[in-house]
Scaffold this active site. Structure first.
Site, PDB file in Angstrom:
ATOM      1  N   GLY A  45       2.875  -0.075   3.773  1.00  0.00           N
ATOM      2  CA  GLY A  45       3.107  -1.517   3.701  1.00  0.00           C
ATOM      3  C   GLY A  45       2.737  -2.255   4.964  1.00  0.00           C
ATOM      4  O   GLY A  45       3.279  -3.336   5.233  1.00  0.00           O
ATOM      5  N   CYS A  98       0.893  -1.162   0.000  1.00  0.00           N
ATOM      6  CA  CYS A  98       0.000   0.000   0.000  1.00  0.00           C
ATOM      7  C   CYS A  98       0.926   1.204   0.000  1.00  0.00           C
ATOM      8  O   CYS A  98       1.724   1.368  -0.905  1.00  0.00           O
ATOM      9  CB  CYS A  98      -0.961  -0.030   1.187  1.00  0.00           C
ATOM     10  SG  CYS A  98      -0.213  -0.381   2.793  1.00  0.00           S
ATOM     11  N   SER A  99       0.851   2.037   1.011  1.00  0.00           N
ATOM     12  CA  SER A  99       1.782   3.152   1.119  1.00  0.00           C
ATOM     13  C   SER A  99       2.884   2.813   2.117  1.00  0.00           C
ATOM     14  O   SER A  99       4.055   2.718   1.774  1.00  0.00           O
ATOM     15  CB  SER A  99       1.045   4.423   1.541  1.00  0.00           C
ATOM     16  OG  SER A  99       1.937   5.498   1.691  1.00  0.00           O
TER      17      SER A  99
END
Length: 593
Positions: free
Chosen positions: A462, A459-460
């Site tokens: 993680g 994701c961003s």
């Protein structure tokens, strides 16, 4: 064996067949009391879409299958044949495999019910996690079908007046579907019994008052009964403000365990690696980090990327099964880490990438675009990526990418990127169906690729969405392998992945979403199984004996164990004179022995 929940104390052969056919898979099994020979037992096993019944003899000295190995307990017999594949055979040599215990339905959805738990394990739990007045209910190991109320009666240090840890165990009898403690009032349910003694404490013979002050809750659950657990967790927790739900209570307990997972993160803290971390304090554990091997030998930090290998740690009984699926949990790429990302994907032979964030959310960069435009080719350091095509589904975009090393065309392999686009900027999706459909596609793609490496999930940071997707996928894989009646434990699974990457599953909302996703998966699976059984079994007479009666009686050795086929359901009756019990009697059926 850690569980004996495959024992069903109150079912008939007909009910056993129905359970195995509607809720089990091939290899599922259960044990139950024999109806024809009180004191004996029957092992019922699903094989090839039908059910085989095997008689277990209890001589008073040992348990056996009317011959063969002898065991002191029923649990040891079942464990032996689970662990020794090939020992349980039909006359013709066909192996009968005990793979997946079909667990008995819990008598209550209350979280104080711990199922199969030994007295020593109960004492350890109550001593370590409970306090004076903490209690739990568990299955009796010495009297199958009965239960035990275990209560901590020492002070908050776990000690009684003599300085020793004190836990009292009270047997709960279950007779004629009524519950009692050996005298006095009888109750319709375990819940009614516990509620009564919370208000009216029992007194031991030595005068100790057994006060049931607070339950010691379990997080284990039979997957098929997750709806009941979700209902329990949705109730208001027993807190002073009465506004917190059980989900909050369970998640907070999980958060308090983080202090046990303080592993070293030295590589991520090195000055040379700081600019490779999207968030300065979200770093990979050293013991599970992905180490890049093809870097510049003169640059020692070229082996670093903010990523961890996640290995699911659950028991499997399958022979010749593929290696268990593993994952790489990583952060969203920075401009200066894209090259390292593709080095990692190539090195680990990862063929599936799961991206759970948009490139920009709420005006903030979450992940730089690390792939070329459709039909374009781009080099990322020593790696070359070609975007063959993109296709859009309702919730995600699928990109087919070709990855190779620059100058080494023979190294090209296909990598599939699944970009989930509909996770909301705030919170979690309102409907888990989209996530489940997405994960199903990811699963099928991963399974279709021979020797595929770990699934890369990011994701961003993680950890939040990444952890949520991975935990849901792990739990669903367990259910796929072991059937809907397996045990699952959401907090324990999260704790397991957190031991490999810090902070996985970040919020209570994500925690609740995991439960909702598994519940949705189970409900859908059960509906499909029910419909399949309706269409397959309507008017269909089934048997698991595929050979002639002559074949059954040929051979030099008696089978271990002999077994009987399942007859048409319309002809159900029992014959106590038969050595091997079945729910019906096939016409002129002879003993296998």
């Amino acid at each position: 064996m850690t569980s004996r929940r495959w024992f069903h104390p109150n079912i008939t052969g007909v009910e056993a067949e129905n359970l195995l056919l509607t809720r089990g898979v091939d290899g599922s099994f259960l044990a139950r009391p024999s109806k024809s020979n009180p004191g004996d037992f029957t092992l019922s096993v699903r094989r090839n879409g039908a059910v085989t019944h095997i008689k277990i003899q209890n001589t008073g000295d040992y348990y056996d299958l009317y011959g063969g190995e002898k065991f002191a307990t029923l649990a040891e017999l079942v464990q032996y044949y689970m662990e020794h594949h090939g020992q349980l055979k039909e006359k013709n040599g066909d192996v009968i495999e005990l793979k997946y215990p079909l667990n008995c339905a819990d008598p209550t959805s209350e979280r104080w019910f711990h199922g199969h738990l030994s007295g020593k394990e109960a004492e350890k739990l109550l001593t370590e996690k409970g306090k004076h007045g903490s209690f739990l209910v568990r299955e009796s190991q010495s009297h199958p079908g009965d239960f035990v109320l275990s209560v901590r009666t020492g002070d908050d240090k776990g000690e009684s007046n003599d300085g020793k840890s004190k836990v009292t165990h009270v047997m709960i009898r279950c007779q004629e579907l009524k519950y009692d403690v050996g005298g006095g009032e009888r109750f319709d349910s375990l819940t009614d019994l516990v509620e009564h003694y919370k208000k009216n404490p029992m007194v031991e013979t030595l005068g100790t008052v057994l006060q049931l002050k607070q339950p010691l809750n379990t997080t284990r659950i039979n997957a098929a009964e997750i709806e009941s657990r979700v209902r329990e967790l949705s109730k208001l927790a027993e807190t002073t403000d009465k506004v917190k739900q059980g989900f909050w209570e369970e998640f907070e307990t999980l958060q308090q365990q983080e202090c046990k997972l303080l592993y070293s993160r030295k590589e991520g803290q090195r000055q040379e690696n700081k600019n490779k971390n999207r968030y300065k304090n979200i770093l990979p554990f050293d013991h599970t980090r992905v180490v890049l091997h093809d870097g510049d030998p003169n640059e020692p930090v070229s082996d670093y990327i903010n990523a961890n290998i996640i290995m699911p740690e659950f028991e499997t009984k399958c022979n010749n099964s593929k290696p268990k699926k593993s994952y790489i949990a990583t952060q969203g790429c920075l401009q200066n880490t894209v090259n390292d990302f593709w080095r990692m994907v190539f090195q680990e032979n990862s063929r599936v990438i799961v991206m759970t964030t948009k490139e920009v959310e709420r005006g903030k960069s979450k992940c730089v675009k690390y792939w070329p435009d459709e039909y374009a080719l781009k080099e990322y350091g020593v790696m070359r990526v070609r975007n063959v095509k993109e296709s859009a589904a309702h919730d995600y975009t699928l990109r087919e990418l070709k990855l190779s090393k620059v100058g080494q065309g023979n190294t090209e392999r296909t990598v599939w990127q699944y970009h989930f686009r509909t996770w909301p900027d705030h919170g979690v999706p309102s409907d888990p169906g989209g996530v489940l459909d997405f994960l199903e596609e990811v699963h099928h793609k991963q399974e279709s690729i021979m020797d595929a490496g770990p699934v890369v999930v990011h994701c961003s940071a993680g950890i939040g969405r990444t952890g949520t997707f991975i935990v849901i996928d792990i739990l669903i894989d367990i259910i796929r392998e072991k059937g809907v009646d397996c045990d699952i434990d959401v907090p324990k699974t999260i704790q397991m992945v957190r031991s490999q990457r810090s902070g996985m599953v970040q919020t209570e909302a994500q925690y609740r979403f995991i439960y909702m996703a598994v519940q949705h998966y189970i409900e859908t699976l059960q509906r499909r199984i029910e419909e399949e059984q309706k269409s397959k079994r309507k008017g269909h007479e089934y048997t698991n004996i595929k050979y002639s009666l002559a074949d059954q009686t040929s051979g030099d050795q008696s089978p271990l164990p002999p077994c009987t086929p399942t007859p048409p359901c319309a002809e159900m009756r029992e014959d106590s004179a038969r050595v091997y019990e079945n729910v019906g009697l096939m016409q002129q059926q002879k003993s296998f022995r």
